[in-house]
Design an enzyme around this catalytic site. Structure first.
Site, short mmCIF file in Angstrom:
data_model
loop_
_atom_site.label_atom_id
_atom_site.label_comp_id
_atom_site.label_asym_id
_atom_site.label_seq_id
_atom_site.Cartn_x
_atom_site.Cartn_y
_atom_site.Cartn_z
N THR A 1 0.82 -1.21 0.00
CA THR A 1 0.00 0.00 0.00
C THR A 1 0.86 1.26 0.00
OG1 THR A 1 -1.50 1.26 1.42
CG2 THR A 1 -0.08 -0.29 2.54
N ASP A 2 0.26 2.36 -0.44
CA ASP A 2 0.98 3.64 -0.38
C ASP A 2 1.12 4.14 1.06
OD1 ASP A 2 -1.68 4.38 0.07
OD2 ASP A 2 -1.78 5.86 -1.53
N GLU A 3 0.34 3.57 1.99
CA GLU A 3 0.36 4.08 3.38
C GLU A 3 1.71 3.88 4.05
OE1 GLU A 3 -2.97 3.46 5.88
OE2 GLU A 3 -4.40 3.54 4.23
N TYR B 1 -1.63 -0.58 11.07
CA TYR B 1 -1.83 -1.24 9.76
C TYR B 1 -0.63 -1.00 8.84
CZ TYR B 1 -3.26 -1.56 4.86
OH TYR B 1 -3.28 -1.83 3.51
N LYS C 1 2.22 -3.53 7.32
CA LYS C 1 2.45 -3.70 5.88
C LYS C 1 3.90 -3.37 5.54
CE LYS C 1 -0.05 -4.58 2.92
NZ LYS C 1 -0.50 -5.89 2.35
P1 NAD Z 1 -9.90 -7.02 2.31
O1 NAD Z 1 -9.86 -6.76 3.78
O2 NAD Z 1 -11.11 -6.71 1.54
O3 NAD Z 1 -9.59 -8.58 2.06
C1 NAD Z 1 -8.59 -9.27 2.75
C2 NAD Z 1 -8.77 -10.75 2.49
O4 NAD Z 1 -7.72 -11.45 3.16
C3 NAD Z 1 -10.10 -11.32 3.00
O5 NAD Z 1 -10.68 -12.16 2.03
C4 NAD Z 1 -9.69 -12.11 4.23
O6 NAD Z 1 -10.53 -13.22 4.50
C5 NAD Z 1 -8.29 -12.57 3.85
N1 NAD Z 1 -7.46 -12.86 5.02
C6 NAD Z 1 -7.28 -12.06 6.11
N2 NAD Z 1 -6.47 -12.68 6.99
C7 NAD Z 1 -6.11 -13.87 6.44
C8 NAD Z 1 -5.28 -14.93 6.84
N3 NAD Z 1 -4.66 -14.93 8.02
N4 NAD Z 1 -5.11 -15.99 6.02
C9 NAD Z 1 -5.74 -16.03 4.81
N5 NAD Z 1 -6.56 -15.04 4.38
C10 NAD Z 1 -6.74 -13.98 5.17
O7 NAD Z 1 -8.62 -6.29 1.73
P2 NAD Z 1 -8.43 -5.49 0.34
O8 NAD Z 1 -8.90 -4.12 0.52
O9 NAD Z 1 -8.94 -6.32 -0.76
O10 NAD Z 1 -6.84 -5.46 0.27
C11 NAD Z 1 -6.11 -6.55 -0.28
C12 NAD Z 1 -4.63 -6.25 -0.20
O11 NAD Z 1 -4.33 -5.06 -0.91
C13 NAD Z 1 -4.12 -6.02 1.22
O12 NAD Z 1 -2.85 -6.60 1.33
C14 NAD Z 1 -4.03 -4.51 1.35
O13 NAD Z 1 -3.03 -4.14 2.27
C15 NAD Z 1 -3.67 -4.13 -0.06
N6 NAD Z 1 -4.13 -2.78 -0.51
C16 NAD Z 1 -5.44 -2.41 -0.35
C17 NAD Z 1 -5.85 -1.17 -0.84
C18 NAD Z 1 -7.29 -0.71 -0.73
O14 NAD Z 1 -7.58 0.44 -1.04
N7 NAD Z 1 -8.21 -1.55 -0.32
C19 NAD Z 1 -4.92 -0.32 -1.46
C20 NAD Z 1 -3.59 -0.73 -1.58
C21 NAD Z 1 -3.20 -1.97 -1.11
O1 DAU Z 2 -4.13 4.04 0.60
C1 DAU Z 2 -4.36 2.68 0.51
C2 DAU Z 2 -5.18 2.22 1.69
O2 DAU Z 2 -6.50 2.72 1.49
C3 DAU Z 2 -5.20 0.71 1.88
O3 DAU Z 2 -3.90 0.28 2.16
C4 DAU Z 2 -6.14 0.32 3.02
O4 DAU Z 2 -6.23 -1.08 3.11
C5 DAU Z 2 -7.51 0.89 2.72
O5 DAU Z 2 -8.37 0.62 3.81
C6 DAU Z 2 -7.43 2.41 2.50
O6 DAU Z 2 -7.09 3.09 3.73
P1 DAU Z 2 -7.80 4.47 4.15
O7 DAU Z 2 -7.66 4.60 5.62
O8 DAU Z 2 -7.35 5.59 3.31
O9 DAU Z 2 -9.32 4.11 3.72
P2 DAU Z 2 -10.71 4.37 4.46
O10 DAU Z 2 -11.78 4.03 3.48
O11 DAU Z 2 -10.77 3.75 5.81
O12 DAU Z 2 -10.71 5.96 4.66
C7 DAU Z 2 -10.59 6.85 3.57
C8 DAU Z 2 -10.58 8.25 4.15
O13 DAU Z 2 -11.87 8.55 4.68
C9 DAU Z 2 -9.60 8.45 5.30
O14 DAU Z 2 -9.05 9.75 5.23
C10 DAU Z 2 -10.48 8.33 6.54
C11 DAU Z 2 -11.82 8.88 6.07
N1 DAU Z 2 -13.00 8.26 6.72
C12 DAU Z 2 -13.13 6.91 6.69
C13 DAU Z 2 -14.21 6.29 7.27
C14 DAU Z 2 -14.33 4.78 7.26
C15 DAU Z 2 -13.99 9.06 7.28
O15 DAU Z 2 -13.89 10.31 7.29
N2 DAU Z 2 -15.07 8.44 7.86
C16 DAU Z 2 -15.23 7.09 7.89
O16 DAU Z 2 -16.23 6.59 8.44
#
Ligand code: NAD
Ligand code: DAU
Length: 378
Positions: A135-137, A184, A188
């Site tokens: 992730t970019d985080e 988190y 990562k």
């Molecule tokens: P998500 O939370 O929707 O899905 C995570 C999946 O991993 C689920 O299906 C869960 O059951 C599985 N999982 C969790 N723990 C596990 C374990 N111990 N063993 C096997 N499976 C397990 O997550 P997402 O948003 O789809 O993100 C997927 C990946 O991409 C993550 O690694 C996250 O850090 C990365 N990522 C997410 C975003 C985003 O915006 N969502 C952006 C950049 C990177």
């Molecule tokens: O940048 C990549 C990341 O993006 C991934 O690595 C993470 O897995 C994914 O969850 C996401 O993280 P964020 O924290 O940016 O996403 P989230 O949707 O939780 O929040 C987006 C923005 O909105 C953040 O600035 C927090 C704000 N927020 C979020 C929630 C859930 C609110 O203001 N209110 C809310 O209820």
């Protein structure tokens, strides 16, 4: 060429799009979805491919080293695309141990299982690939202004490298130093270091990508976009953290899946690629777009639900701004986002409104309890 690929976290949001793409696009591959099915994993995300002959689902915890190794041996695995993780920042603030366990120890367990298995083969690491999705985080947070204090007019203008250069604003590049702030992102970051260490120490063919915020169908409604769409629909309060000024760089999830496909096949071993949409938005501006879009699609007067906006206590350690420079990926592998944000958000809102059954299913039971705990004290 035949391949046998484990996709971890394939029942989650991004993972399900990656599984779907690979199962449909590569009928000659064997695609094994390894997922523990935590609260975030849902096999309903993959109904359309569950009977495909090249697809297998295995319920496993990535931390279970022996079982993961057995699966790799049984399936002659030559590629791993690793998405399984605990992914929600708010949960990591409440329960950091689970994040360290899954994201750090789980990644290490997968790496070691792949190493042990691949080293038993005559060709060892040749033709193998361990691709870790990050992730970019991990890069920390950027300022909203340039060093002279001049703000960028982000909203509604998809930003670009040229736009940022003109304003003197920073991006995250592949060279940006890691500076994670939440449990988190710390977990990562640690997993990314382990992946690179396996390349540098053992010669494992690894790749790491760091992507910005994804949006689209099948995202668990604890994340901003699906949570707010569902709340607007049901006229529930919209909990905006702080002043809603934080900026995220949004990418449509299928564009991320396409990038993963390109990088898995053509990315260079040991490299890092940033993936992002050059599409920065302040949270509050996205929220106005969501309200307008949901209202319009439900036949309500546009903006009728603005009064649902509720400013709540800010997230602890809330990163101010993320912005990804994905020019390396565009230049070297020719990938670029295919959807404009306006188009992507319209598609996304429609999908959630048309898939109420999916939403009801994932928001029942445990999630409702979590929602109440999460927001009761804000
Ligand atoms: P998500 O939370 O929707 O899905 C995570 C999946 O991993 C689920 O299906 C869960 O059951 C599985 N999982 C969790 N723990 C596990 C374990 N111990 N063993 C096997 N499976 C397990 O997550 P997402 O948003 O789809 O993100 C997927 C990946 O991409 C993550 O690694 C996250 O850090 C990365 N990522 C997410 C975003 C985003 O915006 N969502 C952006 C950049 C990177
Ligand atoms: O940048 C990549 C990341 O993006 C991934 O690595 C993470 O897995 C994914 O969850 C996401 O993280 P964020 O924290 O940016 O996403 P989230 O949707 O939780 O929040 C987006 C923005 O909105 C953040 O600035 C927090 C704000 N927020 C979020 C929630 C859930 C609110 O203001 N209110 C809310 O209820």
């Amino acid at each position: 060429m035949k391949r046998s690929i484990i996709i971890t976290g394939g029942a989650g949001f991004i993972g399900s799009h990656v599984v779907r793409l690979f199962v449909n696009k590569y009928p000659e591959y064997r695609i094994i979805n390894l997922d523990k099915l935590t609260y975030a994993g849902n096999l309903a995300n993959l109904k359309d491919v569950e009977d495909a002959p090249n697809y297998r689902f295995v319920r496993l915890d990535i931390c279970d080293f022996d079982a993961v190794l057995r699966l790799m041996l049984e399936e002659h695995v030559d590629g791993i695309i690793h998405l399984a993780a605990e992914s929600h920042v708010d949960r990591s603030i409440k329960d950091p141990f689970t994040f360290a366990r899954t994201n750090v120890m789980g990644t290490l367990s997968l790496l070691q299982a792949a190493k042990v298995y691949w080293e038993t083969l005559p060709e060892k690491f040749e033709g193998k690939r361990f691709y870790h999705i990050s992730t970019d985080e991990v890069y920390g947070a950027l300022a909203l202004t340039n060093p002279e204090g001049v703000p960028s007019p982000f909203t509604t203008i998809a930003s670009s490298a040229e736009h940022h250069a003109a304003y003197g604003l920073d991006f995250f590049t592949e060279q940006t130093k890691y500076q994670p702030h939440s449990p988190y992102s710390a977990a990562k970051a640690s997993s990314d270091h382990f992946v690179r260490a396996y390349h540098d120490t053992y010669g494992m063919p690894t790749i790491v990508t760091n992507c910005s915020n994804n949006y689209g169908p099948y995202q668990f409604p604890e994340k901003l976009i699906p949570l707010f769409i569902n709340n607007i629909r049901h006229r529930r309060p919209l909990p905006v953290y702080g002043k809603g000024e934080n900026v995220r760089d949004w990418l449509y999830v299928e564009d991320h899946a396409r990038a993963i496909d390109v990088i898995f096949h053509r990315g260079k071993v040991a490299e890092t690629y940033n993936i992002g949409g050059f599409n920065e938005w302040k949270n509050i501006d996205i929220i106005h777009v969501l309200i307008k879009t949901v209202d319009r699609l439900l036949g309500r007067p546009e903006g009728a639900d603005e009064d649902l906006i509720t400013y709540v206590t800010d997230r602890a350690g809330h990163d101010l701004r993320y912005a990804i420079d994905s020019r390396k990926l565009q230049r070297e592998l020719g990938w670029e986002p295919s959807l404009q944000f306006e188009e992507g958000i319209e598609k996304t809102v429609r999908w959630y409104l048309e898939n109420q059954e999916w939403m009801d299913n994932v928001t029942s039971g445990e999630y409702e309890k979590y929602y109440e705990q999460m927001y009761a004290n804000r």
